[in-house]
Design a protein around this motif. Structure first.
Motif, PDB file in Angstrom:
ATOM      1  N   THR A   1      -1.096   3.711   4.210  1.00 43.00           N
ATOM      2  CA  THR A   1      -1.565   2.684   3.274  1.00 43.00           C
ATOM      3  C   THR A   1      -0.316   2.048   2.671  1.00 43.00           C
ATOM      4  O   THR A   1       0.761   2.646   2.677  1.00 43.00           O
ATOM      5  CB  THR A   1      -2.439   3.267   2.133  1.00 43.00           C
ATOM      6  N   ASP A   2      -0.458   0.835   2.147  1.00 48.25           N
ATOM      7  CA  ASP A   2       0.686   0.166   1.519  1.00 48.25           C
ATOM      8  C   ASP A   2       0.775   0.573   0.057  1.00 48.25           C
ATOM      9  O   ASP A   2      -0.233   0.619  -0.655  1.00 48.25           O
ATOM     10  CB  ASP A   2       0.554  -1.359   1.655  1.00 48.25           C
ATOM     11  N   ALA A   3       1.990   0.821  -0.398  1.00 45.95           N
ATOM     12  CA  ALA A   3       2.196   1.369  -1.742  1.00 45.95           C
ATOM     13  C   ALA A   3       1.953   0.361  -2.847  1.00 45.95           C
ATOM     14  O   ALA A   3       1.610   0.722  -3.962  1.00 45.95           O
ATOM     15  CB  ALA A   3       3.633   1.898  -1.864  1.00 45.95           C
ATOM     16  N   GLY A   4       2.141  -0.929  -2.535  1.00 44.25           N
ATOM     17  CA  GLY A   4       2.261  -1.913  -3.604  1.00 44.25           C
ATOM     18  C   GLY A   4       0.979  -2.571  -4.060  1.00 44.25           C
ATOM     19  O   GLY A   4      -0.058  -1.920  -4.227  1.00 44.25           O
ATOM     20  N   GLY A   5       1.055  -3.907  -4.245  1.00 44.68           N
ATOM     21  CA  GLY A   5      -0.039  -4.647  -4.854  1.00 44.68           C
ATOM     22  C   GLY A   5      -0.922  -5.346  -3.859  1.00 44.68           C
ATOM     23  O   GLY A   5      -1.913  -4.800  -3.377  1.00 44.68           O
ATOM     24  N   ILE A   6      -0.564  -6.593  -3.522  1.00 42.40           N
ATOM     25  CA  ILE A   6      -1.340  -7.357  -2.553  1.00 42.40           C
ATOM     26  C   ILE A   6      -0.408  -7.801  -1.434  1.00 42.40           C
ATOM     27  O   ILE A   6       0.725  -8.207  -1.686  1.00 42.40           O
ATOM     28  CB  ILE A   6      -2.069  -8.549  -3.236  1.00 42.40           C
ATOM     29  N   ILE A   7      -0.871  -7.671  -0.193  1.00 43.58           N
ATOM     30  CA  ILE A   7      -0.023  -7.931   0.972  1.00 43.58           C
ATOM     31  C   ILE A   7      -0.623  -9.107   1.735  1.00 43.58           C
ATOM     32  O   ILE A   7      -1.843  -9.164   1.962  1.00 43.58           O
ATOM     33  CB  ILE A   7       0.072  -6.677   1.876  1.00 43.58           C
ATOM     34  N   LEU A   8       0.252 -10.049   2.115  1.00 47.10           N
ATOM     35  CA  LEU A   8      -0.174 -11.267   2.806  1.00 47.10           C
ATOM     36  C   LEU A   8       0.545 -11.304   4.150  1.00 47.10           C
ATOM     37  O   LEU A   8       1.780 -11.345   4.201  1.00 47.10           O
ATOM     38  CB  LEU A   8       0.172 -12.513   1.986  1.00 47.10           C
ATOM     39  N   LEU A   9      -0.225 -11.264   5.228  1.00 47.57           N
ATOM     40  CA  LEU A   9       0.341 -11.132   6.567  1.00 47.57           C
ATOM     41  C   LEU A   9       0.079 -12.380   7.406  1.00 47.57           C
ATOM     42  O   LEU A   9      -1.072 -12.803   7.571  1.00 47.57           O
ATOM     43  CB  LEU A   9      -0.287  -9.921   7.273  1.00 47.57           C
TER      44      LEU A   9
ATOM     45  N   ILE B   1      -4.145 -16.118   7.355  1.00 44.53           N
ATOM     46  CA  ILE B   1      -3.331 -15.150   6.603  1.00 44.53           C
ATOM     47  C   ILE B   1      -4.222 -13.939   6.347  1.00 44.53           C
ATOM     48  O   ILE B   1      -5.326 -14.070   5.787  1.00 44.53           O
ATOM     49  CB  ILE B   1      -2.835 -15.733   5.254  1.00 44.53           C
ATOM     50  N   VAL B   2      -3.771 -12.771   6.791  1.00 44.03           N
ATOM     51  CA  VAL B   2      -4.529 -11.520   6.587  1.00 44.03           C
ATOM     52  C   VAL B   2      -4.094 -10.913   5.250  1.00 44.03           C
ATOM     53  O   VAL B   2      -2.900 -10.810   4.966  1.00 44.03           O
ATOM     54  CB  VAL B   2      -4.265 -10.523   7.732  1.00 44.03           C
ATOM     55  N   ILE B   3      -5.070 -10.538   4.457  1.00 43.52           N
ATOM     56  CA  ILE B   3      -4.806  -9.940   3.138  1.00 43.52           C
ATOM     57  C   ILE B   3      -5.196  -8.469   3.176  1.00 43.52           C
ATOM     58  O   ILE B   3      -6.261  -8.124   3.701  1.00 43.52           O
ATOM     59  CB  ILE B   3      -5.639 -10.647   2.041  1.00 43.52           C
ATOM     60  N   ASN B   4      -4.328  -7.604   2.639  1.00 44.29           N
ATOM     61  CA  ASN B   4      -4.789  -6.239   2.387  1.00 44.29           C
ATOM     62  C   ASN B   4      -4.314  -5.762   1.024  1.00 44.29           C
ATOM     63  O   ASN B   4      -3.369  -6.298   0.449  1.00 44.29           O
ATOM     64  CB  ASN B   4      -4.408  -5.267   3.512  1.00 44.29           C
ATOM     65  N   LEU B   5      -5.049  -4.800   0.497  1.00 42.60           N
ATOM     66  CA  LEU B   5      -4.812  -4.314  -0.867  1.00 42.60           C
ATOM     67  C   LEU B   5      -3.984  -3.039  -0.816  1.00 42.60           C
ATOM     68  O   LEU B   5      -4.227  -2.164   0.017  1.00 42.60           O
ATOM     69  CB  LEU B   5      -6.151  -4.038  -1.565  1.00 42.60           C
ATOM     70  N   GLY B   6      -3.011  -2.948  -1.724  1.00 40.93           N
ATOM     71  CA  GLY B   6      -2.152  -1.770  -1.788  1.00 40.93           C
ATOM     72  C   GLY B   6      -2.640  -0.737  -2.798  1.00 40.93           C
ATOM     73  O   GLY B   6      -3.611  -0.957  -3.540  1.00 40.93           O
ATOM     74  N   ASP B   7      -1.942   0.391  -2.830  1.00 46.11           N
ATOM     75  CA  ASP B   7      -2.325   1.516  -3.693  1.00 46.11           C
ATOM     76  C   ASP B   7      -2.438   1.114  -5.169  1.00 46.11           C
ATOM     77  O   ASP B   7      -3.276   1.651  -5.898  1.00 46.11           O
ATOM     78  CB  ASP B   7      -1.282   2.642  -3.576  1.00 46.11           C
ATOM     79  N   GLN B   8      -1.582   0.183  -5.628  1.00 44.04           N
ATOM     80  CA  GLN B   8      -1.588  -0.159  -7.059  1.00 44.04           C
ATOM     81  C   GLN B   8      -2.879  -0.848  -7.482  1.00 44.04           C
ATOM     82  O   GLN B   8      -3.353  -0.652  -8.606  1.00 44.04           O
ATOM     83  CB  GLN B   8      -0.374  -1.026  -7.414  1.00 44.04           C
ATOM     84  N   LEU B   9      -3.471  -1.635  -6.584  1.00 39.42           N
ATOM     85  CA  LEU B   9      -4.755  -2.259  -6.934  1.00 39.42           C
ATOM     86  C   LEU B   9      -5.876  -1.227  -6.953  1.00 39.42           C
ATOM     87  O   LEU B   9      -6.824  -1.348  -7.726  1.00 39.42           O
ATOM     88  CB  LEU B   9      -5.078  -3.407  -5.974  1.00 39.42           C
TER      89      LEU B   9
END
Length: 311
Positions: A178-186, A213-221
Motif C-alpha cells: 500500500t502507499d504510505a502517503g496521502g493521494i496518488i495520481l498516476l 489519471i488513475v487515483i489511489n488513496l494512501g495510508d494517511q487518508l
C-alpha cells in the motif's frame, strides 16, 4: 465482480454532479482506486510528457537497466526473486523544495515539461481532496490543512519504466504494497498493462485508458477518515512484451504534520493512532512490502500526547 470505477470529472459541472460524487464516494469506500477522464489536463500535453519520458528512458536509463540485470544475474531466473523489482526509476521532488535542477541527464525541454506537469497534478490533487471533504462531510480545505505541517505538503513524482521481462513468473515489476502517503495520481502507459489492485481477495487489473489519471488513496487518508476510506494493496506484473511507462505523483502530508482521525469522523471509537507523518515514513521505509496493520499498531504503541491541530 463490479467493474473498475472510471469517472468522468466533467460531469461534476452539470446535472449529473450528485451521481458523479456518489461514484467517487463508492470508489473511495470500496476500491481505494479510480480512474479519471476529462480531468482538465490537456491530452496533447500528456502526449508530450509520455514522449519525453520514453525518449529519456531510451537515451539515459535503458543501458543502465540492462547492466543492472546482468550484474544481478536476473536474466535466466530459476527461483522467485522477492527482494527486488523489475523496474527502472528516478524521483523528482517538488515540495517543500524541488530537486529538479539536480537530476542529471534531463533535457531542458523535459525539465520544463515536468515542472508544468507537477503544477497541473498538484492542482488536481488539491481539487480532489476537496471533493473527498465534501463526500465525508468535512469542511472544504480540511484535508489540505491536515496535510500542511509547518512547511506545506510533501509532493514528488516517481518516474518508472517496466522493460520487457523474460521471466515474469519469477519477479514482479513492483511487489505488492500500500502507499504510505496521502493521494496518488498516476499517469500510466495506455498500451502496456501491468498494474493490479487487490479487491475481495482477488487481483484486479487497472485498465490502461489513454489520457486518464488513475487515483489511489494512501495510508494517511485511511487514518484521517478513521477507516471509512482504505488504502489498497497493489502491484505491477512484469510483462514479456512492451515497455510500460508509469509516472506516479505523491501528494503527501508535510514531514512534521500530525496525522490523526478527523474528530467529525470518529463516531464511536477512534480506530487509528495519532502520529507525526515523518515517524510513519521512517517505519514504512523498512516495512513497505509487508501488511499495513502492524505499521498502524506500531504507531499506536508509541503514540504520545501530540497536539491535535484544530483543522
Amino acid at each position: 465482480m463490479a467493474t473498475f470505477p472510471v469517472i468522468n470529472l466533467e460531469k461534476l459541472n452539470g446535472e449529473e454532479r450528485a451521481a458523479t460524487m456518489e461514484q467517487i464516494k463508492d470508489a473511495c469506500e470500496n476500491w481505494g482506486f479510480f480512474e479519471l477522464l476529462n480531468h482538465g489536463i490537456p491530452h496533447d500535453f500528456l502526449d508530450t510528457v509520455e514522449r519525453l519520458t520514453k525518449e529519456h528512458y531510451k537515451k539515459c536509463m535503458e543501458q543502465r537497466f540492462k547492466e543492472l540485470v546482468a550484474s544481478k544475474a536476473l536474466e535466466g531466473l530459476q527461483a522467485e526473486v522477492t527482494d527486488m523489482d523489475w523496474e527502472s526509476t528516478f524521483f523528482l521532488r517538488h515540495l517543500p523544495e524541488s530537486n529538479m535542477s539536480e537530476i542529471p541527464d534531463l533535457s531542458h525541454e523535459y525539465r520544463k515539461v515536468m515542472r508544468e506537469f507537477a503544477l497541473k497534478l498538484e492542482k488536481l490533487a488539491e481539487d480532489l481532496l476537496d471533493l473527498l471533504c465534501e463526500n465525508l462531510g468535512l469542511e472544504k480545505g480540511y484535508l489540505k490543512k491536515a496535510f500542511h505541517g509547518t512547511r506545506g505538503p510533501t509532493y514528488g513524482t516517481k518516474v518508472s519504466n517496466y522493460p520487457p521481462c523474460p521471466t515474469p513468473d519469477k519477479i514482479k515489476g513492483l511487489r505488492a504494497h500500500t502507499d504510505a502517503g496521502g493521494i496518488i495520481l498516476l499517469f500510466q502507459d495506455a498500451q502496456v498493462s501491468g498494474l493490479q489492485l487487490l479487491k475481495d481477495g482477488e487481483w484486479v487489473d487497472v485498465p490502461p485508458v489513454r489520457h486518464s489519471i488513475v487515483i489511489n488513496l494512501g495510508d494517511q487518508l485511511e487514518v484521517i477518515t478513521n477507516g471509512r476510506y482504505k488504502s489498497v494493496e497493489h502491484r505491477v506484473i512484469a510483462q514479456t512484451n512492451g515497455d510500460r511507462m508509469s509516472i506516479a505523483s505523491f501528494y503527501n502530508p508535510g514531514s512534521d504534520a500530525v496525522i490523526h482521525p478527523a474528530p467529525a469522523l470518529v463516531e464511536k471509537k477512534q480506530l487509528y493512532p495519532k502520529f507525526v507523518f515523518e515517524d510513519y515514513m521512517k517505519l514504512y521505509a523498512g516495512l513497505k512490502f509487508q501488511a499495513k496493520k502492524p505499521r498502524f499498531e506500531a504507531m499506536k504503541a508509541r503514540e504520545t500526547t501530540l497536539p491535535i491541530a484544530t483543522a
